[in-house]
Design a protein around this motif. Structure first.
Motif, short mmCIF file in Angstrom:
data_model
loop_
_atom_site.label_atom_id
_atom_site.label_comp_id
_atom_site.label_asym_id
_atom_site.label_seq_id
_atom_site.Cartn_x
_atom_site.Cartn_y
_atom_site.Cartn_z
N ALA A 23 0.81 -1.22 0.00
CA ALA A 23 0.00 0.00 0.00
C ALA A 23 0.84 1.26 0.00
CB ALA A 23 -0.93 0.00 1.22
N THR A 24 2.12 1.14 0.26
CA THR A 24 2.98 2.32 0.32
C THR A 24 4.19 2.14 -0.58
OG1 THR A 24 4.19 1.44 2.23
CG2 THR A 24 2.29 2.84 2.68
N GLU A 25 4.79 3.25 -0.95
CA GLU A 25 5.97 3.23 -1.81
C GLU A 25 6.85 4.42 -1.46
OE1 GLU A 25 7.10 3.18 -6.59
OE2 GLU A 25 5.13 3.90 -5.92
N GLU A 26 8.01 4.14 -0.88
CA GLU A 26 8.92 5.22 -0.53
C GLU A 26 9.55 5.79 -1.80
OE1 GLU A 26 11.78 4.28 2.41
OE2 GLU A 26 10.32 3.56 3.88
N GLN A 27 9.58 7.12 -1.88
CA GLN A 27 10.17 7.78 -3.04
C GLN A 27 11.69 7.86 -2.85
OE1 GLN A 27 8.62 8.59 -5.82
NE2 GLN A 27 6.68 7.83 -5.00
N SER A 28 12.41 7.14 -3.67
CA SER A 28 13.87 7.10 -3.56
C SER A 28 14.49 8.39 -4.12
CB SER A 28 14.42 5.89 -4.32
OG SER A 28 15.82 5.94 -4.42
N THR A 29 15.68 8.70 -3.63
CA THR A 29 16.41 9.85 -4.17
C THR A 29 17.05 9.52 -5.51
OG1 THR A 29 18.44 9.19 -3.01
CG2 THR A 29 16.94 10.70 -1.86
N GLY A 30 17.13 8.23 -5.85
CA GLY A 30 17.74 7.83 -7.11
C GLY A 30 19.26 7.82 -7.08
N LEU A 31 19.84 8.01 -5.90
CA LEU A 31 21.30 8.05 -5.79
C LEU A 31 21.88 6.66 -5.57
CD1 LEU A 31 21.75 11.20 -3.51
CD2 LEU A 31 21.82 11.07 -6.00
N HIS A 32 23.09 6.45 -6.07
CA HIS A 32 23.82 5.20 -5.87
C HIS A 32 25.22 5.53 -5.36
CE1 HIS A 32 20.71 3.01 -8.06
NE2 HIS A 32 20.79 3.92 -9.01
N GLN A 33 25.85 4.57 -4.73
CA GLN A 33 27.23 4.75 -4.33
C GLN A 33 28.13 4.56 -5.55
OE1 GLN A 33 27.72 1.98 -1.01
NE2 GLN A 33 27.67 3.70 0.40
N VAL A 34 29.05 5.52 -5.75
CA VAL A 34 29.97 5.46 -6.88
C VAL A 34 31.39 5.74 -6.41
CG1 VAL A 34 28.20 6.17 -8.56
CG2 VAL A 34 29.64 7.90 -7.47
N HIS A 35 32.36 5.36 -7.25
CA HIS A 35 33.77 5.62 -6.98
C HIS A 35 34.05 7.10 -7.25
CE1 HIS A 35 38.21 4.26 -7.67
NE2 HIS A 35 38.03 4.91 -6.54
N LEU A 36 34.55 7.81 -6.25
CA LEU A 36 34.74 9.26 -6.36
C LEU A 36 35.66 9.64 -7.52
CD1 LEU A 36 34.25 12.08 -5.19
CD2 LEU A 36 36.20 11.71 -3.66
N SER A 37 36.69 8.83 -7.79
CA SER A 37 37.69 9.21 -8.79
C SER A 37 37.20 9.07 -10.23
CB SER A 37 38.96 8.38 -8.60
OG SER A 37 38.69 7.00 -8.80
N ASP A 38 36.33 8.08 -10.50
CA ASP A 38 35.92 7.86 -11.90
C ASP A 38 34.41 7.69 -12.09
OD1 ASP A 38 35.43 5.34 -10.88
OD2 ASP A 38 37.25 4.45 -11.75
N GLY A 39 33.64 7.78 -11.01
CA GLY A 39 32.18 7.68 -11.14
C GLY A 39 31.67 6.28 -11.35
N GLY A 40 32.53 5.26 -11.26
CA GLY A 40 32.09 3.88 -11.45
C GLY A 40 31.16 3.43 -10.33
N ARG A 41 30.12 2.67 -10.69
CA ARG A 41 29.14 2.19 -9.72
C ARG A 41 29.80 1.19 -8.77
NH1 ARG A 41 23.49 1.05 -10.31
NH2 ARG A 41 22.69 0.44 -8.26
#
Length: 289
Positions: A23-41
């Motif tokens: 009955a409920t659905e939390e709205q995610s921020t859409g963010l993921h953890q990535v490598h700071l130096s190259d943006g890799g997931r």
């Protein structure tokens, strides 16, 4: 939307076939953890602490770890043998006023939809429950875990609220609870008057998630400012890296073997040439008769 549970509402000998939906659905921020130096997931893998290997879902089981470190491993077959009468039924235990149930017990909400054959008893039970001013206290098992719950009515739909067990509620033990705090009567009366003056009907649509809105604006500003990173990764099929490593090792081994064999052949040829030269010299020293 797919149902998360199929079964019946069981009230004594009567049953109402229903399907349960989140009955409920939390709205995610859409963010993921990535490598700071190259943006890799950055991915999270389940790794066995004994052999260090990544474990797939088919290899997973559950276990009870003993104080000495020994583990009792439990498989799906073991769990299938356990009695769980509420796995296919929402079993009504009693009826009670909703105000008597502390909201801290509530865990998750599910909308219950009647199967076509159960529409009439569903509507009858819904109307009777609403007019009684009570909720149905139930037991139900969802995802192989039995929970307490209540059935209540919202917008003419029966809502299942799963609940925590009493021993899952933590007891607060803060220092101020053991102190004598003096509150003046005038202070209490003024605070009560202020609360009454600020009271209004609860309208959830008046409130917004300002943090999520600000985050979306920040992301959009970076997109418009072309502050983007394109993570690059060597595209290889599954197992390709291992295959290439093996081929490289084979090539090095072959090259090493070729060098050794070439050296041996050259040494053997030189030996044969020396032998031939010595033979020719011997024949030239032999006197003729």
């Amino acid at each position: 939307m797919r149902s998360v549970w199929n079964g019946t509402i069981r009230i004594g000998a009567a049953t109402i076939p229903v399907r349960a939906y989140g009955a409920t659905e939390e709205q995610s921020t859409g963010l993921h953890q990535v490598h700071l130096s190259d943006g890799g997931r950055v991915r999270h893998r389940k790794v066995c602490e004994v052999d260090g290997k990544t474990v797939s879902g088919e290899e997973m089981a559950r276990g009870y770890v003993m104080p000495g470190g020994e583990t009792v491993v439990l498989t799906d077959e073991d769990f299938a043998k356990l009695p769980l009468p509420t796995s296919r039924a929402i079993d009504v235990q009693a009826f009670a006023p909703l105000a008597e149930i502390d909201p801290i017990y509530f865990a998750r909400s599910y909308h219950l939809e009647p199967e076509p054959a159960g529409t009439k008893p569903y509507v009858l039970f819904s109307e009777a429950l609403q007019q009684s001013g009570r909720v149905a206290v139930v037991k139900v098992a969802i995802r192989a875990r039995e929970s307490l719950g209540v059935l209540r009515i919202r917008d003419q739909v029966i809502v299942l609220e799963t609940m925590l067990w009493p021993d899952e509620i933590r007891t607060p033990d803060f220092p101020f609870l053991h102190q004598d705090v003096e509150i003046k009567g005038s202070e209490l009366r003024e605070a009560t008057v202020l609360i009454d003056a600020l009271s209004e009907k609860f309208s959830p649509n008046r409130y917004t998630d300002q943090y999520r809105e600000a985050l979306q604006a920040l992301v959009q500003a970076k997109i418009e400012g072309n502050e983007l990173v394109q993570p690059t990764i060597e595209k290889q099929e599954v197992g390709a890296a291992d295959l290439l490593t093996a081929l490289r090792s084979s090539l090095v081994e072959k090259q090493s073997r070729g060098v050794v064999e070439g050296a041996r052949a050259a040494e053997q040829a030189a030996a044969e040439e020396r032998a031939a030269a010595e033979g020719a010299a011997g024949r030239s020293r032999t006197p003729s008769r």
